[in-house]
Design an enzyme around this catalytic site. Structure first.
Site, PDB file in Angstrom:
ATOM      1  N   ARG A 131      -6.365   1.353  -4.347  1.00  0.00           N
ATOM      2  CA  ARG A 131      -5.438   0.876  -3.318  1.00  0.00           C
ATOM      3  C   ARG A 131      -5.367  -0.649  -3.287  1.00  0.00           C
ATOM      4  O   ARG A 131      -6.364  -1.326  -3.534  1.00  0.00           O
ATOM      5  CB  ARG A 131      -5.857   1.430  -1.953  1.00  0.00           C
ATOM      6  CG  ARG A 131      -7.293   1.162  -1.627  1.00  0.00           C
ATOM      7  CD  ARG A 131      -7.994   2.295  -0.892  1.00  0.00           C
ATOM      8  NE  ARG A 131      -7.720   3.637  -1.351  1.00  0.00           N
ATOM      9  CZ  ARG A 131      -7.612   4.693  -0.531  1.00  0.00           C
ATOM     10  NH1 ARG A 131      -7.736   4.552   0.741  1.00  0.00           N
ATOM     11  NH2 ARG A 131      -7.393   5.883  -1.012  1.00  0.00           N
ATOM     12  N   ASP A 151      -9.246  -0.722   7.952  1.00  0.00           N
ATOM     13  CA  ASP A 151      -9.793   0.327   8.818  1.00  0.00           C
ATOM     14  C   ASP A 151     -10.376  -0.280  10.084  1.00  0.00           C
ATOM     15  O   ASP A 151     -11.142  -1.250  10.008  1.00  0.00           O
ATOM     16  CB  ASP A 151     -10.938   1.057   8.104  1.00  0.00           C
ATOM     17  CG  ASP A 151     -10.471   1.879   6.918  1.00  0.00           C
ATOM     18  OD1 ASP A 151      -9.350   2.419   6.974  1.00  0.00           O
ATOM     19  OD2 ASP A 151     -11.238   1.981   5.937  1.00  0.00           O
ATOM     20  N   ARG A 183       0.841  -1.197   0.000  1.00  0.00           N
ATOM     21  CA  ARG A 183       0.000   0.000   0.000  1.00  0.00           C
ATOM     22  C   ARG A 183       0.876   1.247   0.000  1.00  0.00           C
ATOM     23  O   ARG A 183       1.709   1.434   0.855  1.00  0.00           O
ATOM     24  CB  ARG A 183      -0.883   0.014   1.244  1.00  0.00           C
ATOM     25  CG  ARG A 183      -1.535   1.352   1.559  1.00  0.00           C
ATOM     26  CD  ARG A 183      -2.870   1.516   0.863  1.00  0.00           C
ATOM     27  NE  ARG A 183      -3.427   2.852   1.069  1.00  0.00           N
ATOM     28  CZ  ARG A 183      -4.320   3.150   1.993  1.00  0.00           C
ATOM     29  NH1 ARG A 183      -4.751   2.224   2.809  1.00  0.00           N
ATOM     30  NH2 ARG A 183      -4.790   4.371   2.086  1.00  0.00           N
ATOM     31  N   ASP A 193      -6.678  -1.711   2.126  1.00  0.00           N
ATOM     32  CA  ASP A 193      -7.045  -0.676   3.087  1.00  0.00           C
ATOM     33  C   ASP A 193      -7.633  -1.416   4.285  1.00  0.00           C
ATOM     34  O   ASP A 193      -8.541  -2.224   4.114  1.00  0.00           O
ATOM     35  CB  ASP A 193      -8.115   0.204   2.424  1.00  0.00           C
ATOM     36  CG  ASP A 193      -8.378   1.483   3.155  1.00  0.00           C
ATOM     37  OD1 ASP A 193      -7.571   1.852   4.032  1.00  0.00           O
ATOM     38  OD2 ASP A 193      -9.389   2.134   2.842  1.00  0.00           O
TER      39      ASP A 193
HETATM   40  N1  ROI Z   1     -15.141   2.496  -2.203  1.00  0.00           N
HETATM   41  C1  ROI Z   1     -15.540   1.236  -1.974  1.00  0.00           C
HETATM   42  N2  ROI Z   1     -16.606   0.774  -2.632  1.00  0.00           N
HETATM   43  N3  ROI Z   1     -14.911   0.431  -1.090  1.00  0.00           N
HETATM   44  C2  ROI Z   1     -13.827   0.858  -0.398  1.00  0.00           C
HETATM   45  O1  ROI Z   1     -13.256   0.099   0.416  1.00  0.00           O
HETATM   46  C3  ROI Z   1     -13.374   2.178  -0.604  1.00  0.00           C
HETATM   47  N4  ROI Z   1     -12.305   2.683   0.068  1.00  0.00           N
HETATM   48  C4  ROI Z   1     -11.876   3.920  -0.115  1.00  0.00           C
HETATM   49  C5  ROI Z   1     -12.511   4.850  -1.106  1.00  0.00           C
HETATM   50  C6  ROI Z   1     -11.472   5.189  -2.164  1.00  0.00           C
HETATM   51  C7  ROI Z   1     -12.954   6.102  -0.386  1.00  0.00           C
HETATM   52  N5  ROI Z   1     -13.650   4.256  -1.761  1.00  0.00           N
HETATM   53  C8  ROI Z   1     -14.064   2.978  -1.535  1.00  0.00           C
HETATM   54  O2  ROI Z   1     -10.861   4.360   0.600  1.00  0.00           O
END
Ligand code: ROI
Length: 175
Positions: free
Chosen positions: A101, A106, A92, A104
């Site tokens: 990405r 979170d 990443r 991610d």
């Molecule tokens: N959009 C979707 N559908 N899923 C994600 O995990 C996701 N993550 C992000 C951004 C780019 C905002 N959009 C996303 O970080």
């Protein structure tokens, strides 16, 4: 592992680069290796339309998303350090906000904590409007209350599904 010093947390996984289903699977595997942590439940794998930035569109591939539930004795910021280490290990690179990405990770919820500091906002900002978080969460625990946002079931009623599709289990999915 259970006891007064054990917390329950939910982690959102997202990827839209480099075989996203493999990235999610790898990250889930890495989460099972965290110290003082046990993975206790996982959602299935979902595909979702990229969440658009407030102004202007970035053309990018659909995302793959999932949520896992852990029990951990790590503190929230220590957990965040570990998640960032896993993101880094999977290539990443933080370039474009709202952009594509490889992975991610979170922290969506950590017990009933509400935090807002320079590194961490809990519950995760935007949790209340994101179908790709709410639906997988509900598949794990359908009666969750999200501190400061309300009941998960009510949030889902007011959330557009926005192309969210269930694809099968994280480990079973084949592209
Ligand atoms: N959009 C979707 N559908 N899923 C994600 O995990 C996701 N993550 C992000 C951004 C780019 C905002 N959009 C996303 O970080």
């Amino acid at each position: 592992m259970a006891g007064a010093d054990t917390s329950t947390a939910y982690i959102g996984l997202g990827s839209n680069l480099e075989q996203p289903h493999r990235q999610i699977r790898l990250a889930k595997q890495a989460l099972t290796q965290l110290p003082a942590t046990r993975l206790v439940a996982e959602s299935g794998l979902y595909s979702s339309k990229p969440l658009a930035p407030p102004s202007g569109a970035i053309v990018q591939a659909d995302f793959f998303n999932a949520v896992v539930k852990i029990e951990t004795r790590l503190e929230p910021h220590d957990l965040l350090d570990h998640l960032q280490r896993i993101e880094h290990a999977q290539g990443r690179v933080r370039t474009q906000r709202w952009g594509p990405r490889t992975i991610d990770l979170d922290i969506l919820l950590f017990d009933h904590l509400q935090i807002d500091d320079e590194r961490l906002t809990l519950p995760h900002a935007g949790i209340g409007q994101r179908a790709f978080v709410l639906y997988p969460l509900r598949s794990i625990d359908d009666s969750l209350e999200i501190p400061g946002h309300g009941m998960l079931s009510v949030l889902i009623e007011h959330c557009t599904q926005n192309g969210l599709q269930y694809l099968g289990t994280i480990d079973g999915y084949e592209a």
